[in-house]
Motif scaffolding. Structure first.
Motif, short mmCIF file in Angstrom:
data_model
loop_
_atom_site.label_atom_id
_atom_site.label_comp_id
_atom_site.label_asym_id
_atom_site.label_seq_id
_atom_site.Cartn_x
_atom_site.Cartn_y
_atom_site.Cartn_z
N ALA A 60 -0.81 1.05 -5.73
CA ALA A 60 -0.21 1.59 -4.51
C ALA A 60 0.14 0.48 -3.53
CB ALA A 60 -1.16 2.59 -3.85
N GLN A 100 3.26 -1.42 -4.75
CA GLN A 100 4.48 -0.64 -4.47
C GLN A 100 4.80 -0.65 -2.98
OE1 GLN A 100 6.66 0.58 -6.68
NE2 GLN A 100 5.31 -0.42 -8.19
N TYR A 101 3.78 -0.56 -2.13
CA TYR A 101 3.99 -0.57 -0.68
C TYR A 101 4.62 -1.89 -0.24
CZ TYR A 101 2.93 -0.48 4.33
OH TYR A 101 3.04 -0.52 5.71
N GLN A 148 8.31 -1.95 -1.31
CA GLN A 148 9.20 -1.04 -0.58
C GLN A 148 9.29 -1.37 0.90
OE1 GLN A 148 7.56 2.78 -1.60
NE2 GLN A 148 8.01 2.52 -3.79
N LYS A 149 8.15 -1.72 1.51
CA LYS A 149 8.12 -1.93 2.97
C LYS A 149 8.48 -3.37 3.35
CE LYS A 149 7.08 -0.48 7.17
NZ LYS A 149 5.71 -0.27 7.66
N GLU A 161 -1.99 -1.46 8.12
CA GLU A 161 -1.00 -1.00 7.15
C GLU A 161 -1.66 -0.55 5.85
OE1 GLU A 161 2.93 -2.95 6.67
OE2 GLU A 161 2.11 -4.51 7.99
N ASP A 215 -1.69 3.19 5.34
CA ASP A 215 -0.46 3.76 4.79
C ASP A 215 -0.32 3.44 3.30
OD1 ASP A 215 0.32 4.81 7.24
OD2 ASP A 215 1.38 2.98 7.83
N ALA A 216 -0.66 2.21 2.95
CA ALA A 216 -0.52 1.79 1.55
C ALA A 216 -1.40 2.59 0.62
CB ALA A 216 -0.83 0.29 1.43
#
Length: 293
Positions: A188, A191-192, A195-196, A246, A249-250
């Protein structure tokens, strides 16, 4: 001779980390469940800490393997060889009597997966192998009197699986196992960052960041740290600022999945045991329990 003596060992054969306990000596080995082998010949080159240091850095002719995935053995031969190495390192090369081994397994493993663990331990040098479900072992390790007629709940967040169990009178009354745990946290986070922040980080880097800065809720003492990786835009090495909040969120998706299964286990739990759990709380254990918050 008591039930346990120096010829007995306890093994937590984890997806991420393997621990070996010897009565009277405590935990004598704690190393990553990672093996490096020569791709052409299958020769074992490194195990544990040394093999983990090679992750993402090994040349093409060396394969770095994690032989357990999602709490179960995915590569029997490599697992047996890794266990044999850990056995020798923990109990010594010149031991004449093969040890009896107690091995932890996730609560949801099948009979075939249990046989695989027993066979791997036998191949590694165990005289007899006894299996214990991880939530039960965690409760005993936490000092809970599991024999009393009072319910306790264990949430064990490991590397490959998260085990949830309600224990009373020496047995697991009800349990659930979800293949969402530390490894999924790492995925995760990877991927975070893609993408971010348009930054690619490797599996080992993701695990290191999770261990250092992982958290389950927003905190006032957020730190800004530097994350190194490869830009997905330019393809070049890049260092970016990263706020530790963060991480919430991740890790939101895998943590939400675990929380949903935890809540779901209360519905079939007898009301008396639910009241006990409300009174005593939940025991959280495993590497995932180390997340801040």
């Amino acid at each position: 001779m008591g039930l346990f003596d120096t010829r007995d060992i306890g093994i937590d054969l984890g997806t991420s980390t393997t621990l070996v306990h010897v009565p009277g000596r405590g935990i004598v080995l704690k190393e990553p469940s990672v093996v490096a082998v020569e791709r052409a010949t299958g020769k074992m080159l490194a195990v544990g800490d040394e093999a983990r240091r090679m992750m993402g850095r090994a040349p093409a002719d060396i394969l770095v393997i994690r032989p357990l995935r999602e709490g179960v053995i995915s590569n029997f031969d490599i697992t047996a060889r890794m266990l044999h190495y850990f056995f020798k390192k923990a109990v010594g090369k010149r031991r004449l009597i093969k040890p009896r081994a107690v091995v932890c397994v996730p609560s949801g493993v099948t009979e075939a997966e249990k046989r695989c663990v027993v066979e791997a331990a036998g191949e590694a040098g165990a005289r007899y192998t006894y299996l214990i479900e991880e939530p039960m072992a965690a409760a005993i390790g936490a000092g809970v009197d599991v024999l009393r007629p009072k319910g306790c709940m264990v949430l064990d967040i490991g590397g490959g699986t998260t085990d949830i169990a309600v224990i009373s009178q020496g047995s697991i009354v009800i349990s659930d196992s979800i293949r969402v745990a530390g490894d999924r946290f790492d995925e995760a986070l990877i991927q975070y960052m893609k993408q971010k922040h348009s930054l690619y980080i490797g599996e080992r880097s993701a695990e290191d960041i999770k261990i250092a800065y992982g958290r389950a809720h927003i905190e006032k003492d957020q730190r800004i740290v530097e994350i190194r990786g490869r830009s997905t835009i330019t393809g070049l090495p890049e260092t970016l600022p990263f706020g530790t909040n963060e991480m919430v969120d991740a890790l939101f998706e895998p943590l939400s999945a675990i929380l949903a299964r935890l809540k779901g286990l209360f519905e079939p739990t007898p009301p008396e045991l639910t009241n006990d759990i409300a009174e005593t709380g939940i025991i959280i254990t495993g590497g995932g329990a180390l997340l801040t918050g």
